[in-house]
Design an enzyme around this catalytic site. Structure first.
Site, PDB file in Angstrom:
ATOM      1  N   LEU A  36       0.822  -1.215   0.000  1.00  0.00           N
ATOM      2  CA  LEU A  36       0.000   0.000   0.000  1.00  0.00           C
ATOM      3  C   LEU A  36       0.858   1.267   0.000  1.00  0.00           C
ATOM      4  O   LEU A  36       1.912   1.319   0.626  1.00  0.00           O
ATOM      5  CB  LEU A  36      -0.919   0.006   1.233  1.00  0.00           C
ATOM      6  CG  LEU A  36      -1.877  -1.187   1.362  1.00  0.00           C
ATOM      7  CD1 LEU A  36      -2.787  -0.999   2.578  1.00  0.00           C
ATOM      8  CD2 LEU A  36      -2.714  -1.399   0.101  1.00  0.00           C
ATOM      9  N   HIS A  40      -3.315   4.194  -2.572  1.00  0.00           N
ATOM     10  CA  HIS A  40      -4.296   3.327  -1.920  1.00  0.00           C
ATOM     11  C   HIS A  40      -4.955   4.062  -0.739  1.00  0.00           C
ATOM     12  O   HIS A  40      -6.162   3.926  -0.508  1.00  0.00           O
ATOM     13  CB  HIS A  40      -3.623   2.055  -1.380  1.00  0.00           C
ATOM     14  CG  HIS A  40      -3.010   1.185  -2.432  1.00  0.00           C
ATOM     15  ND1 HIS A  40      -1.656   0.977  -2.535  1.00  0.00           N
ATOM     16  CD2 HIS A  40      -3.578   0.449  -3.428  1.00  0.00           C
ATOM     17  CE1 HIS A  40      -1.401   0.155  -3.531  1.00  0.00           C
ATOM     18  NE2 HIS A  40      -2.552  -0.174  -4.108  1.00  0.00           N
TER      19      HIS A  40
END
Ligand code: PAF
Length: 232
Positions: A36, A40
């Protein structure tokens, strides 16, 4: 930092989201392959603003990798990802194994003709069908929700939208703006692969797209001419 429900079975994740909906809660879904980054996080933030439940999925989907691609080396760090997701308001995590998602040889896949056959489909055969197949599964598992995808993967977003319409999932697909580094490079988990030289060169991609956009905005409608401006 609050706790996040973690599921690795389809049954458990589906039941958790069903229970939430029965309690009148709105569900936001953020499908990812992990690793991530701030892109994200922007999807999770938006999902948290628009829903009561923020369900993140982390699954490195073998179906969307070609035989010579980076399935084995794709960055994976579940502990770090969980911390980021919790901080960004994630309430539920679905992180299945490959065996849970694909218990046997995959006989049923989703291919999207037209938009799924152009551009990236030519250099990465099977990639967009692999994406469409896993996203269809995630939509079927998750049920009624809003699902958040980055515009960075613009063709992927178009394929997902078309697949969602054609297969009538109870999902509203939400496209979210690309998040960029200060020098214009779009955030991507795979940026970690760039050498210093490649990293320094990469922002040219955004400049090329901006030059093409400016030409079209200024009234140039000759596809070949615009293509040349982008290539220059
Ligand atoms: O964009 C991604 O991270 C993946 O392609 C997706 C949509 C999670 C499907 O595996």
């Amino acid at each position: 930092m609050s706790a996040m429900e973690v599921h690795d079975t389809i049954e458990g994740f589906r039941a958790a989201l069903d229970t939430s909906r029965l309690a009148g809660l709105r569900v936001g879904l953020v499908p990812t392959m992990g690793a991530l980054h701030a892109g994200h996080v922007s999807l999770l933030d938006r999902a948290a603003r628009e829903n009561d439940v923020v369900a993140l999925t982390i699954f490195v989907n073998p179906l969307q990798f070609g035989p010579a691609e980076d399935l084995g080396s794709y960055p994976r760090d579940m502990e770090r990802d969980v911390g980021i997701a919790v901080d960004a308001g994630g309430t539920h995590l679905f992180a299945p194994t490959v065996g849970e998602m694909y218990p046997g040889p995959v006989a049923t896949t989703v291919t999207v003709s037209g938009v799924g056959e152009a551009m990236e489909a030519r250099s990465r055969p099977g990639h967009l069908a692999g994406v469409a197949t896993v996203v269809a599964k995630l939509f079927a598992i998750s049920g009624s929700c809003r699902a958040y995808f980055g515009e960075k993967d613009f063709q992927q977003l178009a394929v997902v939208r078309r697949m969602n319409t054609d297969l009538s999932f109870a999902v509203s697909v939400v496209g979210c703006p690309t998040v960029r580094e200060p020098d214009g490079l779009a955030l991507s988990s795979r940026n970690a692969y760039l050498s210093a030289e490649q990293r320094a060169a990469a922002p040219v991609l955004q400049r090329a797209l901006q030059a093409g956009t400016a030409a079209v905005t200024d009234g140039d409608r000759r596809a070949g001419a615009v293509r040349e401006i982008v290539a220059d």
